[in-house]
Design a protein around this motif. Sequence first.
Motif, PDB file in Angstrom:
ATOM      1  N   ASP A 128       1.973  -3.802  11.720  1.00 47.53           N
ATOM      2  CA  ASP A 128       2.230  -4.885  10.769  1.00 47.53           C
ATOM      3  C   ASP A 128       2.730  -4.276   9.463  1.00 47.53           C
ATOM      4  O   ASP A 128       3.014  -3.072   9.393  1.00 47.53           O
ATOM      5  CB  ASP A 128       0.990  -5.757  10.559  1.00 47.53           C
ATOM      6  CG  ASP A 128      -0.171  -4.995   9.927  1.00 47.53           C
ATOM      7  OD1 ASP A 128       0.011  -3.826   9.538  1.00 47.53           O
ATOM      8  OD2 ASP A 128      -1.272  -5.571   9.819  1.00 47.53           O
ATOM      9  N   ASP A 129       2.838  -5.106   8.435  1.00 53.29           N
ATOM     10  CA  ASP A 129       3.421  -4.669   7.168  1.00 53.29           C
ATOM     11  C   ASP A 129       2.361  -4.327   6.122  1.00 53.29           C
ATOM     12  O   ASP A 129       2.652  -4.348   4.921  1.00 53.29           O
ATOM     13  CB  ASP A 129       4.346  -5.763   6.614  1.00 53.29           C
ATOM     14  CG  ASP A 129       5.533  -6.014   7.526  1.00 53.29           C
ATOM     15  OD1 ASP A 129       5.958  -5.072   8.210  1.00 53.29           O
ATOM     16  OD2 ASP A 129       6.031  -7.164   7.552  1.00 53.29           O
ATOM     17  N   THR A 130       1.157  -4.013   6.558  1.00 57.67           N
ATOM     18  CA  THR A 130       0.124  -3.635   5.596  1.00 57.67           C
ATOM     19  C   THR A 130       0.535  -2.382   4.834  1.00 57.67           C
ATOM     20  O   THR A 130       0.316  -2.272   3.618  1.00 57.67           O
ATOM     21  CB  THR A 130      -1.214  -3.403   6.316  1.00 57.67           C
ATOM     22  OG1 THR A 130      -1.558  -4.577   7.058  1.00 57.67           O
ATOM     23  CG2 THR A 130      -2.325  -3.100   5.321  1.00 57.67           C
ATOM     24  N   PHE A 131       1.140  -1.438   5.549  1.00 61.98           N
ATOM     25  CA  PHE A 131       1.652  -0.213   4.921  1.00 61.98           C
ATOM     26  C   PHE A 131       3.124  -0.088   5.309  1.00 61.98           C
ATOM     27  O   PHE A 131       3.467   0.569   6.299  1.00 61.98           O
ATOM     28  CB  PHE A 131       0.854   1.010   5.380  1.00 61.98           C
ATOM     29  CG  PHE A 131      -0.619   0.895   5.101  1.00 61.98           C
ATOM     30  CD1 PHE A 131      -1.133   1.159   3.843  1.00 61.98           C
ATOM     31  CD2 PHE A 131      -1.495   0.515   6.113  1.00 61.98           C
ATOM     32  CE1 PHE A 131      -2.488   1.056   3.595  1.00 61.98           C
ATOM     33  CE2 PHE A 131      -2.857   0.404   5.866  1.00 61.98           C
ATOM     34  CZ  PHE A 131      -3.358   0.668   4.600  1.00 61.98           C
ATOM     35  N   PRO A 132       4.015  -0.719   4.552  1.00 65.61           N
ATOM     36  CA  PRO A 132       5.419  -0.815   4.972  1.00 65.61           C
ATOM     37  C   PRO A 132       6.192   0.490   4.930  1.00 65.61           C
ATOM     38  O   PRO A 132       7.136   0.675   5.700  1.00 65.61           O
ATOM     39  CB  PRO A 132       6.013  -1.840   3.993  1.00 65.61           C
ATOM     40  CG  PRO A 132       5.130  -1.781   2.790  1.00 65.61           C
ATOM     41  CD  PRO A 132       3.760  -1.449   3.290  1.00 65.61           C
ATOM     42  N   SER A 133       5.823   1.411   4.035  1.00 66.60           N
ATOM     43  CA  SER A 133       6.602   2.637   3.898  1.00 66.60           C
ATOM     44  C   SER A 133       5.852   3.826   4.484  1.00 66.60           C
ATOM     45  O   SER A 133       4.622   3.810   4.604  1.00 66.60           O
ATOM     46  CB  SER A 133       6.910   2.914   2.428  1.00 66.60           C
ATOM     47  OG  SER A 133       5.729   3.212   1.702  1.00 66.60           O
ATOM     48  N   SER A 134       6.606   4.861   4.842  1.00 62.35           N
ATOM     49  CA  SER A 134       5.996   6.071   5.391  1.00 62.35           C
ATOM     50  C   SER A 134       5.069   6.732   4.379  1.00 62.35           C
ATOM     51  O   SER A 134       4.017   7.279   4.742  1.00 62.35           O
ATOM     52  CB  SER A 134       7.082   7.053   5.833  1.00 62.35           C
ATOM     53  OG  SER A 134       7.881   6.500   6.845  1.00 62.35           O
ATOM     54  N   LYS A 135       5.431   6.660   3.106  1.00 62.79           N
ATOM     55  CA  LYS A 135       4.598   7.266   2.069  1.00 62.79           C
ATOM     56  C   LYS A 135       3.237   6.588   2.002  1.00 62.79           C
ATOM     57  O   LYS A 135       2.192   7.259   1.920  1.00 62.79           O
ATOM     58  CB  LYS A 135       5.310   7.176   0.719  1.00 62.79           C
ATOM     59  CG  LYS A 135       4.545   7.817  -0.425  1.00 62.79           C
ATOM     60  CD  LYS A 135       5.326   7.718  -1.733  1.00 62.79           C
ATOM     61  CE  LYS A 135       4.541   8.353  -2.883  1.00 62.79           C
ATOM     62  NZ  LYS A 135       5.303   8.275  -4.161  1.00 62.79           N
ATOM     63  N   GLU A 136       3.221   5.254   2.054  1.00 67.11           N
ATOM     64  CA  GLU A 136       1.957   4.518   2.032  1.00 67.11           C
ATOM     65  C   GLU A 136       1.121   4.808   3.270  1.00 67.11           C
ATOM     66  O   GLU A 136      -0.110   4.899   3.201  1.00 67.11           O
ATOM     67  CB  GLU A 136       2.229   3.020   1.906  1.00 67.11           C
ATOM     68  CG  GLU A 136       2.806   2.606   0.575  1.00 67.11           C
ATOM     69  CD  GLU A 136       3.179   1.141   0.528  1.00 67.11           C
ATOM     70  OE1 GLU A 136       2.742   0.454  -0.407  1.00 67.11           O
ATOM     71  OE2 GLU A 136       3.892   0.694   1.445  1.00 67.11           O
ATOM     72  N   GLN A 137       1.769   4.954   4.399  1.00 69.79           N
ATOM     73  CA  GLN A 137       1.053   5.266   5.624  1.00 69.79           C
ATOM     74  C   GLN A 137       0.381   6.637   5.540  1.00 69.79           C
ATOM     75  O   GLN A 137      -0.786   6.798   5.926  1.00 69.79           O
ATOM     76  CB  GLN A 137       2.018   5.213   6.816  1.00 69.79           C
ATOM     77  CG  GLN A 137       2.566   3.839   7.103  1.00 69.79           C
ATOM     78  CD  GLN A 137       3.642   3.857   8.160  1.00 69.79           C
ATOM     79  OE1 GLN A 137       3.905   4.893   8.783  1.00 69.79           O
ATOM     80  NE2 GLN A 137       4.276   2.711   8.386  1.00 69.79           N
ATOM     81  N   VAL A 138       1.119   7.619   5.029  1.00 74.98           N
ATOM     82  CA  VAL A 138       0.562   8.973   4.913  1.00 74.98           C
ATOM     83  C   VAL A 138      -0.617   8.990   3.943  1.00 74.98           C
ATOM     84  O   VAL A 138      -1.641   9.642   4.197  1.00 74.98           O
ATOM     85  CB  VAL A 138       1.657   9.963   4.487  1.00 74.98           C
ATOM     86  CG1 VAL A 138       1.041  11.317   4.158  1.00 74.98           C
ATOM     87  CG2 VAL A 138       2.704  10.109   5.580  1.00 74.98           C
TER      88      VAL A 138
END
Length: 227
Positions: A65-75
């Motif tokens: 889903d779009d909870t963490f839309p960017s790779s930076k936020e995911q990391v």
Amino acid sequence: MQRPEAWPRPHPGDGAAGTQARIPAPPAQAGEPSGLRLQEPSLYTIKAVFILDNDGRRLLAKYYDDTFPSSKEQVIFEKNVFNKTSRTDSEIAFLGGMTIVYKSSMDLFLYVVGSSQENELILMSVLICLFESLSHILRRNVEKRWLLENLDGAFLVLDEIVDGGVILESDPQQVVQKVNFRTGPGLLASTAWPAGLLRTQDTAEVPDLQNCCSPSPRPLLPSLTPL
């Protein structure tokens, strides 16, 4: 001014007893005013699945889903999860409104993420299925070295368990059989992980299509000798 006796009274079956006793009324039915309701169940139960090494670096990850839309936020999220869970013996953690179940194996940490209202048992069933399926294709060596060498197979396993956040399968044997069916003998011959996937005690043996029509070395009928 209207007399109290003329005020409209609730029907006995619509919460009158609850009003008098000062207890919550029963759930509202169709056509009644909606009060506090439980959150409706959804098929989209999984927000993310990822595997980190013992230094917190990503090896495999999928977000649904779009909870963490960017790779930076995911990391950043993965780092925070790793810092919270890497030194504890618990199997469940809560972080940022998320419910996280996890398992460590050798130098790997496996995580399944759901919402704060999600049932931990459902998330745990996905985690166990993922671990057992990987253990099967990696010949019980669920560690960083073997995972990196069989990363394609690991992604196929994950795709058979979760698709778009929806749980498709929670039986490891079924997952491995479906992965075997998807790969086929041609792809298996060109990858580095066929031996880990093909185990005849759990799945049917894949026939050799190149030699299936070759003459049998042993005749079906006894040869006839001339009189």
